[in-house]
Design a protein around this motif. Structure first.
Motif, PDB file in Angstrom:
ATOM      1  N   THR A 187       0.847  -1.183   0.000  1.00 31.87           N
ATOM      2  CA  THR A 187       0.000   0.000   0.000  1.00 31.87           C
ATOM      3  C   THR A 187       0.886   1.236   0.000  1.00 31.87           C
ATOM      4  N   ALA A 188       0.607   2.140  -0.887  1.00 32.70           N
ATOM      5  CA  ALA A 188       1.397   3.369  -0.992  1.00 32.70           C
ATOM      6  C   ALA A 188       0.756   4.458  -0.165  1.00 32.70           C
ATOM      7  N   THR A 222       3.513   6.502  -3.982  1.00 30.95           N
ATOM      8  CA  THR A 222       2.669   5.985  -5.054  1.00 30.95           C
ATOM      9  C   THR A 222       3.449   5.781  -6.352  1.00 30.95           C
ATOM     10  N   PHE A 223       4.306   6.724  -6.737  1.00 26.79           N
ATOM     11  CA  PHE A 223       5.040   6.551  -7.987  1.00 26.79           C
ATOM     12  C   PHE A 223       5.972   5.348  -7.917  1.00 26.79           C
ATOM     13  N   GLU A 224       6.506   5.044  -6.721  1.00 25.48           N
ATOM     14  CA  GLU A 224       7.366   3.871  -6.566  1.00 25.48           C
ATOM     15  C   GLU A 224       6.560   2.583  -6.681  1.00 25.48           C
ATOM     16  N   LEU A 246       1.147  13.637 -12.758  1.00 24.91           N
ATOM     17  CA  LEU A 246       2.510  13.874 -12.288  1.00 24.91           C
ATOM     18  C   LEU A 246       3.085  12.632 -11.617  1.00 24.91           C
ATOM     19  N   THR A 247       2.276  11.939 -10.831  1.00 28.05           N
ATOM     20  CA  THR A 247       2.728  10.723 -10.156  1.00 28.05           C
ATOM     21  C   THR A 247       3.097   9.656 -11.171  1.00 28.05           C
ATOM     22  N   VAL A 248       2.267   9.485 -12.189  1.00 28.03           N
ATOM     23  CA  VAL A 248       2.553   8.488 -13.229  1.00 28.03           C
ATOM     24  C   VAL A 248       3.802   8.897 -14.012  1.00 28.03           C
ATOM     25  N   GLN A 249       3.953  10.185 -14.291  1.00 28.19           N
ATOM     26  CA  GLN A 249       5.149  10.654 -14.992  1.00 28.19           C
ATOM     27  C   GLN A 249       6.408  10.355 -14.182  1.00 28.19           C
ATOM     28  N   LEU A 298      11.304   7.104 -13.435  1.00 29.23           N
ATOM     29  CA  LEU A 298      12.067   6.143 -12.649  1.00 29.23           C
ATOM     30  C   LEU A 298      12.361   4.886 -13.465  1.00 29.23           C
ATOM     31  N   LEU A 299      11.360   4.378 -14.169  1.00 30.08           N
ATOM     32  CA  LEU A 299      11.559   3.185 -15.001  1.00 30.08           C
ATOM     33  C   LEU A 299      12.602   3.433 -16.095  1.00 30.08           C
ATOM     34  N   LYS A 300      12.571   4.609 -16.681  1.00 33.28           N
ATOM     35  CA  LYS A 300      13.530   4.946 -17.733  1.00 33.28           C
ATOM     36  C   LYS A 300      14.927   5.099 -17.162  1.00 33.28           C
TER      37      LYS A 300
END
Length: 146
Positions: A6-7, A21-23, A59-62, A67-69
């Motif tokens: 849970t974030a 959440t982004f993590e 913004l959170t998804v971005q 991070l993935l990139k």
């Protein structure tokens, strides 16, 4: 999905093990790649799809995609979107995720984190030194004003 954490939103206190959440989003995408749900070269879910799935802001998804990139899990192709990284794109910083037994490009990430921690420690030392100098100047200035 097994192992879902849970974030929480906002800033994380130092030493906290609770992911933001982004993590959580980035880890969910990495898990889809590790499990084979997403293959090298596959398009990643769109920003809108991830926003809906996780109830997150753009913004959170971005931040999750960034991070993935940075960690070599995803690549951007201008005008096309984001894709699972693979060895056909060595110039865009993506590692080879096609090899057997590959789970995560952790070594490069760990090295970057350690370098950032060293730089931060140096900056903290410099700030402390400057703060001491300012206090010394203020003390001397205060004695002259009396």
């Amino acid at each position: 999905m097994a192992g879902v954490v849970t974030a929480r939103r906002g800033r994380r206190p130092a030493g906290s093990g609770v992911p933001l959440t982004f993590e959580v989003i980035a880890e969910a995408v990495r898990e889809r790649i590790r499990s084979g749900g997403l293959q090298s070269g596959d398009a990643l879910p769109t920003q809108a799809a991830l926003m809906r799935e996780f109830g997150a802001s753009s913004l959170t998804v971005q931040k999750a995609m960034t991070l993935l990139k940075q960690d070599g899990w995803a690549v951007s192709r201008p005008g096309k979107g984001a894709f699972v990284a693979h060895h056909d794109h060595p110039d865009d910083g993506a590692g080879d995720l096609d090899g057997p037994g590959v789970t995560a490009p952790a070594a490069g990430t760990t090295a970057r984190v350690e370098a950032l921690e060293r730089a931060l420690a140096e900056a903290v030392e410099q700030i402390a030194d400057l703060r001491g100098r300012v206090e010394a100047l203020e003390t001397r200035s205060g004695k002259r004003d009396r």
